[in-house]
Design an enzyme around this catalytic site. Structure first.
Site, mmCIF file in Angstrom:
data_model
loop_
_atom_site.group_PDB
_atom_site.id
_atom_site.type_symbol
_atom_site.label_atom_id
_atom_site.label_comp_id
_atom_site.label_asym_id
_atom_site.label_seq_id
_atom_site.Cartn_x
_atom_site.Cartn_y
_atom_site.Cartn_z
ATOM 1 N NE ARG A 17 -2.983 0.342 3.335
ATOM 2 C CZ ARG A 17 -2.577 0.673 4.240
ATOM 3 N NH1 ARG A 17 -2.374 1.927 4.424
ATOM 4 N NH2 ARG A 17 -2.411 0.255 5.672
ATOM 5 C CE1 TYR B 237 -17.747 9.181 -15.375
ATOM 6 C CE2 TYR B 237 -16.300 9.270 -13.456
ATOM 7 C CZ TYR B 237 -17.175 8.564 -14.307
ATOM 8 O OH TYR B 237 -17.609 7.154 -14.104
ATOM 9 C CE LYS C 272 -12.781 5.425 -18.499
ATOM 10 N NZ LYS C 272 -12.558 6.431 -17.417
ATOM 11 C CG ASP D 88 -9.681 14.150 -15.383
ATOM 12 O OD1 ASP D 88 -9.249 13.455 -16.307
ATOM 13 O OD2 ASP D 88 -10.718 13.583 -14.640
HETATM 14 N N1 LCS Z 1 -12.111 11.296 -15.013
HETATM 15 C C1 LCS Z 1 -12.639 11.358 -16.284
HETATM 16 C C2 LCS Z 1 -12.473 12.525 -17.170
HETATM 17 C C3 LCS Z 1 -13.416 10.263 -16.455
HETATM 18 O O1 LCS Z 1 -13.922 10.101 -17.720
HETATM 19 C C4 LCS Z 1 -13.693 9.166 -15.607
HETATM 20 C C5 LCS Z 1 -14.234 7.974 -15.768
HETATM 21 C C6 LCS Z 1 -12.773 9.233 -14.206
HETATM 22 C C7 LCS Z 1 -11.901 10.389 -14.156
HETATM 23 C C8 LCS Z 1 -12.737 8.354 -13.192
HETATM 24 O O2 LCS Z 1 -12.223 7.158 -13.416
HETATM 25 P P1 LCS Z 1 -12.173 5.898 -13.008
HETATM 26 O O3 LCS Z 1 -12.737 5.831 -11.581
HETATM 27 O O4 LCS Z 1 -13.503 5.298 -13.829
HETATM 28 O O5 LCS Z 1 -11.170 5.099 -13.658
HETATM 29 N N2 LCS Z 1 -15.115 8.060 -16.895
HETATM 30 C C9 LCS Z 1 -16.070 7.029 -17.350
HETATM 31 C C10 LCS Z 1 -16.720 7.420 -18.526
HETATM 32 O O6 LCS Z 1 -16.903 8.385 -19.200
HETATM 33 N N3 LCS Z 1 -17.471 6.367 -18.712
HETATM 34 O O7 LCS Z 1 -17.085 5.380 -17.626
HETATM 35 C C11 LCS Z 1 -16.247 5.574 -16.671
#
Ligand code: LCS
Length: 392
Positions: A58, A111, A208, A183
């Site tokens: 961790r 998001y 992503k 972001d």
């Molecule tokens: N920031 C952005 C711009 C995102 O699009 C997402 C997830 C996150 C943070 C969070 O990331 P995660 O915890 O899912 O790794 N976006 C998503 C979307 O547009 N569709 O499904 C998840």
């Protein structure tokens, strides 16, 4: 890497130092929760920080550390930090920079879960926030308060593909000595490097483009060494949203092909945009690479190319949008983005369903808005599928 390259493509493959005794080409997966100490005194020294070395996964792990070094090099930042999801990264950064009574100024468009997190921070911890379109200096300045502790932006914004001029935001933030957190998920470090534009912290949902293959949930943060250390030893260590060594290994593998994948995502998205614009059942197309787009000039200034995500409105209602999705055959209906497969979703009822309708409409997320993550298939097949579903 014995000598750091100045080229992104080389760093994506070789950046950072592999910890391996056996000459393994691919970094080993240190699938261990803990690390043994030779003596009790060594354990004491590791905990005290007077001796370098691993303690517990961790707090740090060699496979994960390699990924953290590599992402820092790719973003042009001093240090990187990994998390078990993009949201773990976002929350660790936001909580590290704020306390009760503080204020966060955000881009008008985030998001859905980031929006939800900000609401929770306000309701439970009295950490308040406000939104700005970030396109005019007066508006940004008018929304700063003596308690503003950070400016938080997405660019491109999920899912509307609006862009924010990083240089404009940085200029104001420097004047007021407020850190800028970006972001960078939609661009990936290949297309945009906010730290080089003067921003302070970069966050990724590595789920992503960095992962790129739809098989991992992960987050990354890059920033100055002291800030990364602060997050590592507070909100990461004690809240504990850590990345597994195997996921770090998958992301190291994903990063190797990031430049070639992104080029193809961008080429396909440009082609599909040019065809969507001409379709009789499409109302508006939002893609920063379109020369007619209001975002085009900003894209040229701060991005290498416009990315692989297109959003568009179809002529019709929410039901028409859903029927359109249901007619698709090759393209998968799914949230997430940046994968080899072309994915499509309906933001109003999926990724941004948590945003109250009036806020959602202010962000530009109407019921007929569709988000398309253009994959790596032949563009001809992607278009054929979209075209038949639009015609239907
Ligand atoms: N920031 C952005 C711009 C995102 O699009 C997402 C997830 C996150 C943070 C969070 O990331 P995660 O915890 O899912 O790794 N976006 C998503 C979307 O547009 N569709 O499904 C998840």
């Amino acid at each position: 890497m014995s000598k750091e390259s100045k080229y992104f493509d080389t760093i994506a493959i070789h950046g950072g130092k592999i910890t391996s005794d056996n000459g393994s080409l691919v970094p080993p997966i240190y699938q261990t929760s803990t690390f043994t100490f030779d003596t009790a005194e060594q354990g004491e020294a590791r905990f005290a920080g007077s001796e370098e070395g691993y303690i517990y996964s961790r707090l740090g792990n060699p496979t994960v550390k390699l990924l953290e070094e590599r992402i820092a090099l790719l973003e042009g930042g001093e240090a990187g930090l990994s998390f078990g999801s993009g949201m773990a990264a976002v929350s660790a950064v936001l909580f590290a920079l704020t306390k009760s009574g503080d204020h966060i100024l955000c881009s008008k468009g985030l998001y859905g879960c980031t929006f939800g997190l900000l609401q929770m921070m306000e309701e439970k911890y009295n950490i308040i926030h406000d939104f700005s379109s970030m396109d005019e200096e007066e508006d940004i300045v008018s929304k700063l308060t003596p308690s503003t502790k950070l400016i938080y932006i997405e660019t491109p914004i999920n899912p509307t593909m609006k862009l924010i001029d990083l240089q404009l935001v940085v200029k104001i933030a420097r004047q007021y000595k407020i850190p800028v957190v970006v972001d960078n998920t939609f661009s990936s470090p290949y297309l945009q490097q906010p730290i080089k534009e003067g921003c302070d912290v970069v966050i990724h949902s590595a789920t992503k483009y960095i992962g790129g293959h739809g098989d991992v949930i992960a987050g990354l943060v890059v920033g100055r060494e002291d800030f990364i250390q602060q997050v590592a030893m507070t909100t990461k260590k004690d809240i504990g949203g850590v990345m597994s060594p195997f996921d770090a290994w998958l992301l190291l593998r994903g990063l190797k092909t990031l430049p070639v994948r992104m080029d193809r995502h961008c080429d396909n998205a440009e082609k599909i945009t040019s065809l969507l614009i001409k379709h009789k059942n499409v109302e508006n197309v939002f893609y920063p690479g379109d020369v007619e787009s209001p975002a085009y000039e900003i894209m040229k200034k701060q991005m290498k190319k416009a990315g692989g995500i297109i959003s568009f409105t179809i002529k019709g209602t929410k039901k028409d949008a859903q029927n359109f999705l249901n007619r698709l055959k090759l393209i998968k209906i799914a949230v997430s983005l940046g994968d080899a497969e072309t994915l499509i979703q309906h933001p109003a009822t999926m990724t941004h369903a948590v945003v109250p309708e009036d806020e959602r409409l202010k962000m530009g997320i109407t019921d007929n808005l569709i988000r398309l993550s253009v994959g790596l298939e032949a563009w001809e097949d992607i278009w054929e599928d979209l075209n038949q579903a639009l015609d239907g």
